[in-house]
Scaffold this motif. Structure first.
Motif, PDB file in Angstrom:
ATOM      1  N   GLY A  41       0.671  -0.912   0.327  1.00 55.14           N
ATOM      2  CA  GLY A  41      -0.076  -0.279  -0.019  1.00 55.14           C
ATOM      3  C   GLY A  41       0.781   1.292   0.148  1.00 55.14           C
ATOM      4  N   VAL A  42       1.651   1.339   0.332  1.00 55.94           N
ATOM      5  CA  VAL A  42       2.883   2.252   0.777  1.00 55.94           C
ATOM      6  C   VAL A  42       3.411   2.972  -0.527  1.00 55.94           C
ATOM      7  CG1 VAL A  42       4.953   2.899   1.949  1.00 55.94           C
ATOM      8  CG2 VAL A  42       3.775   1.980   2.974  1.00 55.94           C
ATOM      9  N   GLU A  57       1.451   1.861  -3.459  1.00 54.46           N
ATOM     10  CA  GLU A  57       0.550   2.655  -4.228  1.00 54.46           C
ATOM     11  C   GLU A  57       0.561   4.261  -3.984  1.00 54.46           C
ATOM     12  OE1 GLU A  57      -2.955  -0.382  -3.936  1.00 54.46           O
ATOM     13  OE2 GLU A  57      -2.262  -1.376  -5.302  1.00 54.46           O
ATOM     14  N   ALA A  58       0.382   4.002  -2.099  1.00 48.57           N
ATOM     15  CA  ALA A  58      -0.371   5.318  -1.603  1.00 48.57           C
ATOM     16  C   ALA A  58       0.877   6.350  -2.636  1.00 48.57           C
ATOM     17  CB  ALA A  58       0.241   5.577  -0.724  1.00 48.57           C
ATOM     18  N   ALA A  59       2.326   6.270  -2.923  1.00 50.11           N
ATOM     19  CA  ALA A  59       2.951   6.813  -3.594  1.00 50.11           C
ATOM     20  C   ALA A  59       2.831   7.633  -5.060  1.00 50.11           C
ATOM     21  CB  ALA A  59       4.544   6.302  -3.730  1.00 50.11           C
ATOM     22  N   VAL A  60       2.871   5.665  -5.880  1.00 47.03           N
ATOM     23  CA  VAL A  60       2.181   5.794  -6.997  1.00 47.03           C
ATOM     24  C   VAL A  60       1.116   6.519  -7.364  1.00 47.03           C
ATOM     25  CG1 VAL A  60       1.388   5.041  -8.923  1.00 47.03           C
ATOM     26  CG2 VAL A  60       2.932   3.761  -7.509  1.00 47.03           C
ATOM     27  N   SER A  61      -0.365   6.644  -6.490  1.00 46.11           N
ATOM     28  CA  SER A  61      -0.920   7.822  -6.548  1.00 46.11           C
ATOM     29  C   SER A  61      -1.054   9.332  -5.992  1.00 46.11           C
ATOM     30  CB  SER A  61      -2.259   7.072  -5.626  1.00 46.11           C
ATOM     31  OG  SER A  61      -2.157   7.808  -3.951  1.00 46.11           O
ATOM     32  N   MET A  62       0.483   9.262  -5.250  1.00 45.15           N
ATOM     33  CA  MET A  62       0.051  11.012  -5.575  1.00 45.15           C
ATOM     34  C   MET A  62       1.109  11.297  -6.480  1.00 45.15           C
ATOM     35  SD  MET A  62       2.611  11.430  -1.938  1.00 45.15           S
ATOM     36  CE  MET A  62       1.805  10.473  -1.452  1.00 45.15           C
ATOM     37  N   ASN A  68      -8.095   6.585 -11.176  1.00 43.13           N
ATOM     38  CA  ASN A  68      -6.408   7.034 -11.542  1.00 43.13           C
ATOM     39  C   ASN A  68      -5.114   6.368 -12.081  1.00 43.13           C
ATOM     40  OD1 ASN A  68      -5.903   5.445  -8.802  1.00 43.13           O
ATOM     41  ND2 ASN A  68      -5.108   6.670  -7.885  1.00 43.13           N
ATOM     42  N   PHE A  87      -6.634   5.675   1.848  1.00 41.13           N
ATOM     43  CA  PHE A  87      -7.020   4.137   1.969  1.00 41.13           C
ATOM     44  C   PHE A  87      -7.008   3.632   2.888  1.00 41.13           C
ATOM     45  CE2 PHE A  87      -3.426   5.131  -0.394  1.00 41.13           C
ATOM     46  CZ  PHE A  87      -3.577   4.701  -1.621  1.00 41.13           C
ATOM     47  N   HIS A 132      -1.328   3.436   4.515  1.00 37.11           N
ATOM     48  CA  HIS A 132      -0.403   3.554   3.738  1.00 37.11           C
ATOM     49  C   HIS A 132       0.298   4.954   4.192  1.00 37.11           C
ATOM     50  CE1 HIS A 132      -2.672   0.522   2.538  1.00 37.11           C
ATOM     51  NE2 HIS A 132      -2.935   0.626   1.260  1.00 37.11           N
TER      52      HIS A 132
END
Lengths: 220, 248
Positions: free
Chosen positions: A121-122, A124-129, B48, B84, B88
């Motif tokens: 998830g970390v 994913e969070a990075a990619v999402s930002m 996204n 999320f 995360h």
């Protein structure tokens, strides 16, 4: 100081210096090349940011192959390569070549394992930002995995010390080689024991430093 | 604002989203509800391009995301915040550093970054927690940090993937209030995935019901909180509210 140590003071100092040189080069190789290689191993895995079956399988096979050699055989096997690289296969400098190669393979595997421990998830969070792969690695993966990376390097350094002890076979010297030639082969058991003691203290210090640093860095 | 056109996604030969079309209006709070495995989280992640659809089009503000070069896509992602279920956050970064991360990615100047970080932390009521690490926070506080982080670059949309599902009821309403503020005060469009009807009802202008990878229907929730939908969907929503759901 015991007489036997004073008697061989110069030789022991040289041996310690040789060990430090060999382990030092190994650590440098591990950080400069093993860390990127391990990161690439991780990133090229299925489902990861640079997923690429061919790259992953090739690197995986390469790392496994190097690590499956009994180290003594790897040293012998690499003699032609070392000679090609440095013009000689004998001496402390030459000994650093096989050590660097095993160091890269060894640490890259531990780097891969540490990165696998980072929650998906970390990433994913990075990619999402909007982070690029490079930013994901440097600003998220390495930050989150840093204590694992330090512990892995600590484990690796202890292994490098152990590997360095057999470099006498190519004239690499070092504490292990000194212990064998002056201690074991010349029946000076006491001298051999002192050398082992030096190794024990060295390993304890490195492990203590590594564990402490990892604990300070870990905020999870 | 966001338009999905007949998007499909299959995971290991299992179709999860089947030719779904959906349009998110600017300024609305749009709920997506459904039982686990209905494909609602995947649908959100298609918005996204955290997941790339196997077929179909994803548009943000009229731009076809699938055809944008990587660099442009990363830029667009800075306008789409995301939170999320499990927050995360980076546990080795302080609250402040977590909120700062997206600003660094967006190459915001140092001075402006510290202003933005403070603004965002104040918005979620955590300005006094700037130096703490996530491990020192409660679940609700972590989610508020995640919201602050998602807001840092001033996004126009906030995607929320089960944002309250690992929180207790009291904390849930606290987070929902923050999300409402995000929508009303900042004018950010919110897309909210949840399997809890109460969560959807309390916040959403419209709700899309998903089942088996397809949209069953999209309905407007009246201010009174009673959805104006046919009996079939009411039955379905009731099932979900009672914690069951056809597939549970």
């Amino acid at each position: 100081m015991p007489d036997v140590l004073l008697q061989y003071e110069e030789e022991i100092k040289l041996a310690i210096l040789q060990t430090f040189a060999m382990v030092g080069v190994s650590v440098l190789a591990a950080i400069l090349l093993g860390l990127p290689l391990g990161t690439l191993l991780f990133l090229s895995r299925k489902g990861q940011l640079l997923a690429n079956g061919f790259v992953f399988s090739s690197l995986n096979l390469l790392v496994n192959t190097i690590r499956s050699f009994p180290f003594l055989l790897l040293v012998v096997f690499l003699i032609p390569f070392t000679r090609l690289l440095l013009g000689t296969a004998i001496g402390t400098a030459a000994a650093t070549v096989p050590l660097a190669i095993i160091a890269i393979a060894h640490y890259s595997r531990l780097v891969e394992q540490s990165l696998l421990d980072v929650p998906r998830g970390v990433i994913e969070a990075a990619v999402s930002m909007g982070a690029s792969t490079r930013e994901v690695v440097l600003k998220f993966l390495f930050v989150e995995a840093r204590s694992g990376l330090v512990l892995g390097l600590t484990t690796s350094i202890v292994s490098f010390i152990s590997y360095s002890t057999i470099m006498g076979v190519v004239g690499g010297g070092g504490i292990g080689d000194f212990a064998i030639r002056y201690g074991y082969q010349q029946f000076q058991t006491e001298l051999m024991m002192y050398m082992i003691l030096i190794m024990v203290v060295l390993v304890q210090l490195i492990q203590f430093a590594g564990t402490t640093l990892a604990r300070v860095l870990d905020k999870r | 604002m966001i338009t999905l056109r007949t998007v499909s996604k299959t995971f290991s030969e299992q179709p999860v989203v089947k030719a779904v079309s959906l349009s998110i209006d600017p300024g609305e709070v749009h709920g997506i509800i459904g039982a686990s495995g209905a494909g609602k989280s995947t649908l959100l992640r298609l918005m996204n391009l955290l997941e790339r659809p196997d077929a179909g089009e994803v548009e943000f503000d009229g731009q076809p995301l699938m055809r944008l070069p990587e660099r442009r896509l990363r830029h667009v992602r800075q306008e789409i915040g995301m939170i999320f279920q499990h927050f995360h956050l980076v546990s080795n970064k302080t609250v402040e550093q977590n909120v700062d991360a997206p600003l660094r990615i967006a190459r915001v100047s140092k001075k402006e970054r510290s202003v933005r970080v403070n603004e965002c932390l104040r918005f979620v009521g955590l300005e006094s927690f700037a130096g703490k690490y996530p491990a020192e926070l409660s679940g609700g506080q972590k989610q508020r940090v995640a919201i602050a982080r998602a807001l840092a670059n001033g996004p126009r949309v906030l995607l929320c993937d089960e944002p309250t599902s690992s929180l207790d009821p009291g904390t849930t309403s606290e987070i929902l209030r923050v999300l409402q503020e995000v929508n009303r005060t900042l004018g950010v469009t919110v897309v909210l995935v949840s399997h809890e009807m109460d969560v959807i009802k309390s916040l959403c202008d419209r709700v899309t019901v998903m089942e088996d990878g397809e949209i069953r229907e999209t309905v407007r929730i009246e201010p009174a909180g009673i959805p104006s939908i046919d009996s079939d969907a009411i039955w379905f929503l009731t099932q979900l509210t009672e914690g069951g759901g056809p597939h549970a």
